[in-house]
Design a protein around this motif. Sequence first.
Motif, PDB file in Angstrom:
ATOM      1  N   ILE A 193      14.240 -22.134  24.403  1.00  0.00           N
ATOM      2  CA  ILE A 193      15.615 -21.724  24.138  1.00  0.00           C
ATOM      3  C   ILE A 193      16.417 -21.650  25.425  1.00  0.00           C
ATOM      4  N   GLY A 194      15.740 -21.420  26.530  1.00  0.00           N
ATOM      5  CA  GLY A 194      16.419 -21.309  27.818  1.00  0.00           C
ATOM      6  C   GLY A 194      17.018 -22.604  28.305  1.00  0.00           C
ATOM      7  N   LYS A 195      16.649 -23.736  27.670  1.00  0.00           N
ATOM      8  CA  LYS A 195      17.206 -25.031  28.081  1.00  0.00           C
ATOM      9  C   LYS A 195      18.586 -25.282  27.496  1.00  0.00           C
ATOM     10  N   LEU A 196      18.993 -24.444  26.539  1.00  0.00           N
ATOM     11  CA  LEU A 196      20.302 -24.623  25.913  1.00  0.00           C
ATOM     12  C   LEU A 196      21.366 -23.894  26.723  1.00  0.00           C
ATOM     13  N   TYR A 197      21.537 -24.321  27.960  1.00  0.00           N
ATOM     14  CA  TYR A 197      22.359 -23.585  28.911  1.00  0.00           C
ATOM     15  C   TYR A 197      23.849 -23.644  28.617  1.00  0.00           C
ATOM     16  N   ASN A 198      24.274 -24.494  27.662  1.00  0.00           N
ATOM     17  CA  ASN A 198      25.690 -24.531  27.266  1.00  0.00           C
ATOM     18  C   ASN A 198      26.000 -23.635  26.078  1.00  0.00           C
ATOM     19  N   LEU A 199      24.977 -22.991  25.541  1.00  0.00           N
ATOM     20  CA  LEU A 199      25.128 -22.231  24.311  1.00  0.00           C
ATOM     21  C   LEU A 199      26.084 -21.049  24.494  1.00  0.00           C
ATOM     22  N   GLN A 200      27.004 -20.905  23.533  1.00  0.00           N
ATOM     23  CA  GLN A 200      27.930 -19.778  23.530  1.00  0.00           C
ATOM     24  C   GLN A 200      27.671 -18.819  22.370  1.00  0.00           C
ATOM     25  N   ILE A 201      27.164 -19.348  21.263  1.00  0.00           N
ATOM     26  CA  ILE A 201      26.844 -18.513  20.099  1.00  0.00           C
ATOM     27  C   ILE A 201      25.445 -18.862  19.622  1.00  0.00           C
ATOM     28  N   LEU A 202      24.586 -17.855  19.530  1.00  0.00           N
ATOM     29  CA  LEU A 202      23.229 -18.018  19.024  1.00  0.00           C
ATOM     30  C   LEU A 202      23.017 -17.014  17.904  1.00  0.00           C
ATOM     31  N   LYS A 203      22.817 -17.535  16.685  1.00  0.00           N
ATOM     32  CA  LYS A 203      22.607 -16.678  15.517  1.00  0.00           C
ATOM     33  C   LYS A 203      21.310 -17.105  14.845  1.00  0.00           C
ATOM     34  N   SER A 204      20.330 -16.200  14.867  1.00  0.00           N
ATOM     35  CA  SER A 204      19.060 -16.477  14.217  1.00  0.00           C
ATOM     36  C   SER A 204      18.572 -15.243  13.479  1.00  0.00           C
ATOM     37  N   GLY A 205      19.519 -14.476  12.962  1.00  0.00           N
ATOM     38  CA  GLY A 205      19.188 -13.232  12.289  1.00  0.00           C
ATOM     39  C   GLY A 205      18.644 -13.443  10.891  1.00  0.00           C
ATOM     40  N   PHE A 206      17.953 -12.408  10.398  1.00  0.00           N
ATOM     41  CA  PHE A 206      17.449 -12.358   9.034  1.00  0.00           C
ATOM     42  C   PHE A 206      16.570 -13.550   8.698  1.00  0.00           C
ATOM     43  N   ASN A 207      15.556 -13.731   9.522  1.00  0.00           N
ATOM     44  CA  ASN A 207      14.467 -14.651   9.279  1.00  0.00           C
ATOM     45  C   ASN A 207      13.169 -13.857   9.343  1.00  0.00           C
ATOM     46  N   SER A 208      12.093 -14.515   9.687  1.00  0.00           N
ATOM     47  CA  SER A 208      10.800 -13.823   9.821  1.00  0.00           C
ATOM     48  C   SER A 208      10.205 -14.109  11.192  1.00  0.00           C
ATOM     49  N   LEU A 209      11.061 -14.147  12.191  1.00  0.00           N
ATOM     50  CA  LEU A 209      10.613 -14.428  13.550  1.00  0.00           C
ATOM     51  C   LEU A 209       9.880 -13.221  14.121  1.00  0.00           C
ATOM     52  N   VAL A 210       8.857 -13.492  14.915  1.00  0.00           N
ATOM     53  CA  VAL A 210       8.013 -12.425  15.463  1.00  0.00           C
ATOM     54  C   VAL A 210       7.889 -12.589  16.971  1.00  0.00           C
ATOM     55  N   GLY A 211       7.167 -11.635  17.565  1.00  0.00           N
ATOM     56  CA  GLY A 211       6.897 -11.698  18.987  1.00  0.00           C
ATOM     57  C   GLY A 211       8.038 -11.162  19.819  1.00  0.00           C
ATOM     58  N   PRO A 212       7.915 -11.266  21.127  1.00  0.00           N
ATOM     59  CA  PRO A 212       8.959 -10.739  22.004  1.00  0.00           C
ATOM     60  C   PRO A 212      10.174 -11.653  22.063  1.00  0.00           C
ATOM     61  N   ILE A 213      11.296 -11.088  22.444  1.00  0.00           N
ATOM     62  CA  ILE A 213      12.480 -11.902  22.748  1.00  0.00           C
ATOM     63  C   ILE A 213      12.198 -12.609  24.067  1.00  0.00           C
ATOM     64  N   PRO A 214      12.231 -13.935  24.123  1.00  0.00           N
ATOM     65  CA  PRO A 214      11.833 -14.644  25.342  1.00  0.00           C
ATOM     66  C   PRO A 214      12.719 -14.293  26.532  1.00  0.00           C
ATOM     67  N   THR A 215      12.087 -14.134  27.664  1.00  0.00           N
ATOM     68  CA  THR A 215      12.851 -13.810  28.876  1.00  0.00           C
ATOM     69  C   THR A 215      13.790 -14.949  29.262  1.00  0.00           C
ATOM     70  N   GLU A 216      13.451 -16.185  28.846  1.00  0.00           N
ATOM     71  CA  GLU A 216      14.274 -17.344  29.181  1.00  0.00           C
ATOM     72  C   GLU A 216      15.669 -17.265  28.570  1.00  0.00           C
ATOM     73  N   ILE A 217      15.859 -16.344  27.658  1.00  0.00           N
ATOM     74  CA  ILE A 217      17.180 -16.208  27.059  1.00  0.00           C
ATOM     75  C   ILE A 217      18.205 -15.804  28.105  1.00  0.00           C
ATOM     76  N   GLY A 218      17.722 -15.277  29.209  1.00  0.00           N
ATOM     77  CA  GLY A 218      18.609 -14.925  30.316  1.00  0.00           C
ATOM     78  C   GLY A 218      19.250 -16.117  30.981  1.00  0.00           C
TER      79      GLY A 218
END
Length: 901
Positions: free
Chosen positions: A413-438
């Motif tokens: 996800i960290g490769k999407l460096y042009n991203l302005q809006i990221l919506k991935s709510g209300f799914n069944s995703l697990v694990g930690p929020i990746p640090t690359e989101i920074g």
Amino acid sequence: MASQNVFILHIFIFCSVLLTAARSAEPGLEAEVEALKAFKNAIKHDPSGALAGWSEASHHCNWTGVACDESSNQVIAISLGGMELRGEISPFLGNLSGLQVLDLTSNSFEGHIPPQLGLCSQLVKLVLYDNSFSGRIPVELGDLRKLQTLDLGGNYLNGSIPESLCDCTSMLQFGVIFNNLTGIIPEKIGNLVNLQLFVAYGNNLVGNLSNLEYLLLFENSLVGNIPSELGRCEKLVKLDLYTNQFSGVIPKELGNLINLEQLRLSQNRLNSTIPLSLFQLKSLTHLGLSNNMLTGGIAPEVGSLRSLLVLTLHSNNFTGEIPASITNLSNLSYLSLGDNFLTGEIPSNIDLSFNRITGKLPQGLGQLYNLTTLSLGPNQMSGEIPEELYNCSNLIILSLAENNFSGMLGPGIGKLYNLQILKSGFNSLVGPIPTEIGNLTQLFFLSLPGNSFSGHIPPELSKLTLLQGLALNSNALEGPIPENIFGLTRLTVLLLGLNRFTGPISTSISKLEMLSVLDLHGNLLNGSIPTSMEHLIRLMSLDLSHNHLTGSIPGSVMAKMKSMQIFLNLSYNHLDGNIPLELGMLDGVQAIDLANNNLSGIIPKTLAGCRNLFSLDLSGNRLTGSIPAEALFLPWRLHYSVNMPKRHKTTSTENPEPEFTSALKLIRYDRNEIENATSFFSEENIIGASSLSTVYKGQLEDGKTVAVKQLNLQQFSAESDKCFYREIKTLSQLRHRHLVKVLGYAWESGKLKALDGNGLCSSSAFEGTIGYMAPEFAYMRRVTTKVDVFSFGIVVMEVLMKRRPTGLTGKDGSPISLRQLVEEALVNGINGLLQVLDPVITKNLTREEEALDPVITKSLTKEEEALEQLFQIAFSCTNPNPEERPNMNEVLSYLQKISAR
């Protein structure tokens, strides 16, 4: 000598012809000048003086916006776009026989389009976009055989599209005299049952608008079917019919428009499948079919539209999987498939059926390198998010929300460096929020609620300095709320509720001075409410409920939160002391919940100052006194609850069948079934709560995922059976794709009352709706049509006032809501409304009589009456009490009455 005489004779004849032509032409020019004067006289308002120079002092060919033929001085063009002109089009424009261009874009012309324009046989371009024309499209426009552009978008036209635009069967006269026919007279001419005159000279004609290249009728109120005859306008490049009320099928004949580049039919009532013929339009760059009722699947043939840049199919009833062939659309920049019933996984393998591939094969959606927008939610898709998706490095908007995606949010996800809006709510995703989101430093909205993310909030999140909205609610995040979160000073929405955060609320929260919404409810926070929160003066909604907060409610904080207009919820904590008098200063707040704390003392009379309050819950405390009498006389009904003895009604049987079971065909579940489904109402399964009920995620024995709403019996008397009946009756009758369908109920008198709904209540309450959100939706999560009415009223105010619904300040500099501004303006009548009105509209309402003599007082003009009524409608729509709001049918009726005057 004889030859010389012949030459002189020829000169004489030539001069005579010129003189005769000049004499005969003069009356024609006079008629054109008179037509222009009539056009000017039909203009009621010309604020910029665009037509001031239209006088006999200058030649008509020098008038503003007028162009003439150099040899004949005939008018060939009238171009007056954006001049703020208001009036009607004079029918005398039909006398301009040489007119080729009529462009009145972005003015305020009204009334009907005069059918006499059909006499302007040389018209090539007719542009009336962005005006206020009403009535039907004149059938006479079908006579404009040279027309290449017909733009009537952005008006109030009604009726159907005249068949005369692209069909000959409705013609009364048909002429092809003095012609160089290149085709043949069609056999279908025998079907012209209405034909009264057939002549074989005159116009260069083979069909009606056979030269039409641009047909733009969008944003009107056109009805009926889309005529299949449009398929005959083979030169069409753009066909825009979006935002109308067309119904029926998409004509397969549109597949004949081989030159078509843009086809936009969105926001209508079309209810067919997509005809396969559309996938033959190889030149198509824009295909917009969203917001209809289209059915069926997305055919694999979509992969043949190699030129496609924009594909919008969202908000329909499409089913099935996304075809793998969609990955062949390598030029695609905008793909929107959300709000359907699509299943399956995100395509991760390329489909070779429409390709000739050499060399290494790219994979899945990851090969769509030009994508800037990808929206796949809400749908019913599943599987993991493929890693190759992160190769779309040009993505600006990525929405995967409200599906059944599982697995982890990968580090890619960290490769999407042009991203302005990221919506991935209300799914069944697990694990930690990746640090690359920074790495997503351009991000200004991050929404990941309603998943099972665990661990701590990564400190790298503090790099997202442009972030305005952060929604991490309804996950399994833990630990203290990191201090560096409070360095994101542009945040306006912070949603961290329903997690496992511990520790006190940091005093550094005061740095978030732009916050409009703060939700920390349903955590394990302790300590006191920090007085530093008094710096959050723009806060409209605050929810700290269901925590372990102690101490008193700080009055200094309440005194500064004058922007509070949605709700204040501090319930289910361990707060003590008195209710601060300053609470009454929240005059804009619409709901206050202080239930189930340790508050004591007298209920302050200052609560009567909360003039917009419609819900007040003080139960479960040790308060004395009663609700202030003044509060009971507020303009709308006040719901309140205090800790008072309750009367219990005795029943002859322990568990009688409720009266509604015979009327409603719902499943009655056993108590054990509901308890097993929710792990005995485990806190870990809580997905929503209020003082009146708690909603749990559950799984029935057949594997079906459900939402179980358990009423809090402590808040109801034995009469609650009636309340329960009303709610189950209402919910069981609602049918909407975005509302939960009620499957059944579990009921034991005095012990258990629960509703069982199919699927999870999965929209983020605040996402993108701050300022537009009805209080009952924000506070009690009630989704009704009256919620939409509230939002409509806010939008009307926003349009009329040209002001956003948040971040407003009153005359004294204190925060104020849009509705409060309107309320103050309405008190002062039209003069008050003119003070808050959009200056552009105000300028158009200025009356000439007042400009000449400001002392003169006159009755309201029709425009001013309409304006005042529009504000009244908007004000009524935003009533805090949903029961006092009109329904949309009533609103429509009011608007029709205004427009008819």
